[in-house]
Design an enzyme around this catalytic site. Structure first.
Site, short mmCIF file in Angstrom:
data_model
loop_
_atom_site.label_atom_id
_atom_site.label_comp_id
_atom_site.label_asym_id
_atom_site.label_seq_id
_atom_site.Cartn_x
_atom_site.Cartn_y
_atom_site.Cartn_z
N ALA A 1 5.66 -8.67 -4.49
CA ALA A 1 7.07 -8.94 -4.76
C ALA A 1 7.81 -7.60 -4.74
CB ALA A 1 7.21 -9.58 -6.13
N GLY B 1 2.29 -10.91 -5.05
CA GLY B 1 2.96 -11.97 -4.29
C GLY B 1 2.46 -12.03 -2.86
N GLU C 1 -0.64 -13.98 -2.92
CA GLU C 1 -0.27 -15.37 -3.20
C GLU C 1 0.27 -16.06 -1.95
OE1 GLU C 1 2.08 -14.15 -6.66
OE2 GLU C 1 0.97 -15.64 -7.82
N GLU D 1 -0.55 -7.76 -10.89
CA GLU D 1 0.66 -7.98 -11.71
C GLU D 1 0.49 -7.54 -13.15
OE1 GLU D 1 -0.58 -10.09 -9.55
OE2 GLU D 1 0.99 -11.11 -8.41
N1 COA Z 1 8.23 -3.30 -4.53
C1 COA Z 1 9.12 -2.34 -4.24
N2 COA Z 1 8.79 -1.13 -3.81
C2 COA Z 1 7.47 -0.86 -3.66
C3 COA Z 1 6.48 -1.81 -3.95
C4 COA Z 1 6.90 -3.08 -4.40
N3 COA Z 1 6.04 -4.05 -4.67
N4 COA Z 1 5.27 -1.27 -3.71
C5 COA Z 1 5.50 -0.03 -3.29
N5 COA Z 1 6.82 0.22 -3.25
C6 COA Z 1 7.46 1.44 -2.80
C7 COA Z 1 7.08 2.65 -3.65
O1 COA Z 1 7.92 2.77 -4.77
C8 COA Z 1 7.27 3.77 -2.68
O2 COA Z 1 8.66 4.02 -2.58
P1 COA Z 1 9.21 5.49 -2.33
O3 COA Z 1 8.62 5.93 -1.02
O4 COA Z 1 10.67 5.34 -2.34
O5 COA Z 1 8.67 6.27 -3.49
C9 COA Z 1 6.84 3.17 -1.36
O6 COA Z 1 6.95 1.75 -1.52
C10 COA Z 1 5.41 3.50 -0.95
O7 COA Z 1 4.55 3.20 -2.03
P2 COA Z 1 3.39 4.22 -2.49
O8 COA Z 1 2.80 3.67 -3.71
O9 COA Z 1 3.93 5.60 -2.54
O10 COA Z 1 2.40 4.12 -1.25
P3 COA Z 1 0.83 3.95 -1.25
O11 COA Z 1 0.43 3.82 0.16
O12 COA Z 1 0.20 5.00 -2.10
O13 COA Z 1 0.52 2.58 -1.99
C11 COA Z 1 0.69 0.24 -2.49
C12 COA Z 1 0.97 1.37 -1.47
C13 COA Z 1 1.32 -1.01 -1.96
C14 COA Z 1 -0.82 0.07 -2.65
C15 COA Z 1 1.27 0.63 -3.87
O14 COA Z 1 2.63 1.00 -3.68
C16 COA Z 1 1.25 -0.48 -4.88
O15 COA Z 1 0.26 -0.65 -5.54
N6 COA Z 1 2.39 -1.20 -5.02
C17 COA Z 1 2.54 -2.20 -6.03
C18 COA Z 1 1.94 -3.45 -5.59
C19 COA Z 1 2.11 -4.47 -6.67
O16 COA Z 1 1.94 -4.24 -7.83
N7 COA Z 1 2.43 -5.64 -6.20
C20 COA Z 1 2.56 -6.74 -7.08
C21 COA Z 1 3.96 -7.05 -7.29
S1 COA Z 1 4.01 -8.76 -7.66
#
Ligand code: COA
Length: 696
Positions: free
Chosen positions: A62, A101, A104, A124
């Site tokens: 999400a 998400g 999901e 989450e």
């Molecule tokens: N929503 C909004 N922004 C997100 C995001 C999300 N779910 N996941 C990552 N981003 C953004 C980060 O803030 C970052 O932004 P920035 O470049 O402006 O700082 C950018 O995307 C890249 O993320 P980053 O974490 O730096 O890259 P990464 O390759 O190390 O890791 C992920 C990528 C997806 C593994 C990691 O960002 C992550 O774990 N995200 C959360 C996922 C999550 O919890 N999802 C469940 C939500 S329901």
């Protein structure tokens, strides 16, 4: 259709391509695009739909940036239902990270294929919520309760191989996600495969959910998200699917409205923001291949271990051959931990302790090092001697770093002919485990040296925080203040054990006195002695801890401190000698002890922490409040679900905290001087988060 979803019809297969960089988060445009895309595929007469992501990943989850804002457009659970109930056969092709998400969405699809490197997870609970788009309802039907509890309550990521074994995905295949997805959809259509909605699969049999809930709640040390998710999973068993979805949504919304969610999301974004400094924009770090470490005690060996594990060659310098051997033993001990946990192979272990590690007793061995970090005895004269020698031998451009935890980096830099190359890199013990790195920038430190400090932190997978020079930098300076507050409470009547218990109750990993035992009581003793000559007469400092040290009790390493440690056991029991020492100290000061409630202990302790943190931000030692928050989270066991002391302060209300501080000042006006920044924010009706926003 919004651009965030690309649509293409290839014969009887419609292709929906997510194109919302960087991580294809399921924001408003993506959600709307998916709804439109499915409808369009149906209208176009397609028989199957392929969903995949462009760029580095399938949907990473999400859009967290939308959390806490009024909902807009189709909700994720509705999209999942729409996808699952479509008469078309829906295939998802996963690569990168299919998280939250995102996973999901994949579970709402009828078939799932992934590339071997794909990672999945329902993280989450790590951001203070729980799966809210069917994760707790579909996953148990697919993989059973045990695997669901594990994956949902830990939030851990898992790879394609494990996903296949568990049955989360149907197939693993290498190749571009679009191609493997299309081939799979074709194959399914040609073989006449049926749609396969997970919601129609039978739910697992009931178990004792209360027991699982209790266990998970206890493990969370006050965090509620994982335990709440257990209740969601319970609903998948006890309620029909549609009812279960409703229950999941209710629980999700409860968490969404919680302070814990705010704290965890603050931590998520702050963790990423700490390394983004305006001063480093466009500044290239210097080369980093070989590093030198001076001093192979616990700290030096930990730094060397962290460097080796991140692929750097290390030269370890010690005073004598014997000490160098002992240092090697420590490094090997650290690495064998990684070997045992399966983090490195035997071959890697041999390589790291062989080719990658050089031991020496001669400064000349550091000639070629790109960066040298010293972790010698915490004494200014000793540090100055080391830096004078480094200045003489190191190649031009080498970064010269000190791991001092309190001393003045400007004074250390001044003994060299190249203060621009000198920086503080303050690691936390054990350095190969603890995530925090304070990058201490002295007056003359060159910008590319600061960038190199951050680059080293990144290679070592640390959370690096920029700190200015002062006694204790960010973390230890604030620690000195809240520890002093705890010491005052002891003099006034509380016991170290009650204080530790109250703070563990607040969510800290350990209380301050258990921490002191772990760090070594000699450290605080040395600091007290160093500061004694310049100490203000109004400062209240207890003398009983000196007594413990004078008797040779330095905490865990000597088996006795505030607690007594039995050999082989990490947790100690209260040292029966301590109350007597405290009583004597109180008598000497003429104090009649009074009772403290746990609540008062937490309140005072946190007020002291926030007040000093506000000073640290106000003086520019920390650039932003979030830098303080991340320091406390990653170096001092502050509970992540509270976001950090300054996020916590915002949520409690700065006016409330200031009022507390003013009340306490009536007892001790020297210690409880309100920080000017705190007073200013209260007067202006602003928060620490406002300062974070202004700085970003
Ligand atoms: N929503 C909004 N922004 C997100 C995001 C999300 N779910 N996941 C990552 N981003 C953004 C980060 O803030 C970052 O932004 P920035 O470049 O402006 O700082 C950018 O995307 C890249 O993320 P980053 O974490 O730096 O890259 P990464 O390759 O190390 O890791 C992920 C990528 C997806 C593994 C990691 O960002 C992550 O774990 N995200 C959360 C996922 C999550 O919890 N999802 C469940 C939500 S329901």
């Amino acid at each position: 259709m919004p651009d965030a979803i690309g649509y293409e019809l290839l014969g009887d297969i419609a292709v929906l391509k997510a194109q919302n960089p960087p991580v294809n988060a399921l924001g408003y445009d993506v959600r709307t695009g998916l709804m439109d895309g499915i409808a369009r595929a149906e209208a176009d007469g397609a028989r199957a739909v392929l969903i995949y992501g462009e760029g580095r990943t399938y949907f990473a989850g999400a859009d967290i940036r939308e959390f806490g804002k009024p909902p807009r457009g189709p909700a994720l659970p509705d999209i999942c239902d729409r996808i699952e109930s479509s008469p078309l056969l829906v295939v998802s092709a996963l690569h990168g990270t299919a998280l939250g998400g995102g996973l999901e969405m994949a579970l709402a699809s009828h078939y799932r294929i992934a590339v071997p490197g794909a990672r999945m997870g329902l993280p989450e609970v790590l951001i203070g919520v729980m799966p809210g788009a069917g994760g707790t309802q579909r996953l148990p039907r697919l993989v059973g309760l045990d695997a669901t509890f594990d994956l949902v309550t830990s939030g851990r990521q898992f790879g394609a191989a494990e996903a296949l074994e568990l049955g989360v995905i149907d197939r693993v295949k290498d190749g571009p996600p679009r191609e493997i997805g299309l081939a799979y959809a074709r194959e399914l259509l040609d073989s006449g495969a049926a749609r396969r909605p997970i919601s129609e699969m039978p739910a697992p049999a009931a178990i004792d959910f209360d027991a699982v809930y209790d266990t998970v709640l206890k493990k969370g040390r006050g965090a509620i998200s994982a335990a709440t998710a257990v209740r969601g999973i319970q609903a998948s068993v006890e309620l029909p699917f549609a009812e279960g979805m409703k229950r999941e949504r209710e629980l999700f919304m409860e968490l969404m409205a919680s302070d814990q969610r705010q704290g965890m999301i603050h931590a998520f974004f702050s963790e990423r923001a700490v390394g983004k400094l305006p001063e480093l924009k466009g500044v290239e770090p210097r080369e980093l291949n070989a590093i030198g470490v001076i001093g192979g005690g616990t700290m030096g060996a930990g730094i060397a271990t962290a460097a080796l594990l991140s692929g750097l060659n290390v030269t370890m310098l010690e005073m004598t051959a014997l000490a160098a051997e002992a240092a090697k033993g420590r490094i090997e001990g650290n690495l064998s931990g990684a070997l045992k946990r399966g983090k490195i192979s035997q071959a890697k272990f041999d390589d790291l302790t062989g080719k990658a590690l050089t031991l020496s007793t001669d400064y000349d061995a550091l000639k070629e090092a790109d960066l040298v970090v010293e972790a010698v005895f915490e004494d200014m004269d000793v540090k100055k001697t080391v830096f004078t020698k480094l200045d003489a031998v190191c190649k031009p451009g080498a970064v010269l770093a000190t791991n001092t935890s309190y001393l003045d980096v400007n004074e250390i830099a001044a003994v060299t002919s190249r203060p621009g190359d000198v920086i503080g890199l303050h690691f936390f013990s054990p350095a190969h485990v603890m995530k925090l790195l304070e990058v201490v920038v002295a007056d003359k430190t060159a910008p590319d040296v600061v960038a190199t400090g951050f680059a080293l932190g990144k290679i070592m997978k640390k959370v690096s925080v920029r700190a200015g020079v002062c006694d204790g930098f960010i973390g230890n300076r604030i620690l000195s203040a809240y520890r002093a507050c705890a010491d005052h409470m002891i003099l006034d009547g509380a016991s170290p054990y009650q204080i530790d218990k109250a703070l563990v109750g607040f969510g800290f990993a350990m209380g301050p006195y258990a921490v002191a035992d772990l760090a070594g009581l000699d450290i605080g003793w040395a600091v007290r002695k160093r500061l004694a000559p310049t100490r203000d007469a109004r400062e209240r400092v207890p003398s009983y801890p000196d007594q413990l040290c004078e008797d040779g009790h330095f905490g865990q390493k000597t088996g006795k401190g505030y607690y007594v440690y039995e050999a082989g056991k990490r947790a100690g029991v209260p040292n029966p000698d301590v109350p007597g020492l405290i009583d004597a100290n109180r008598a000497e000061l003429g104090i009649t002890p009074r009772d403290f409630s746990d609540e008062e202990i937490v309140r005072r302790y946190m007020a002291a922490m926030v007040n000093e943190a506000a000073r640290v931000v106000g003086e520019g030692i920390a650039r932003r409040p979030l830098d303080v928050d991340m320091t406390l989270l990653f170096g001092y066991g502050f509970p992540r679900y509270r976001g950090g002391p300054l996020k916590w302060a915002d949520m409690v209300g700065l006016d409330t905290l200031l009022a507390d501080i003013k009340t306490y000042a009536s007892e001790d006006s020297y210690f409880w001087q309100p920080a000017p920044l705190l007073e200013q924010l209260v007067a202006e009706g602003r928060s620490f988060d406002d300062l974070n926003k202004e700085a970003s």
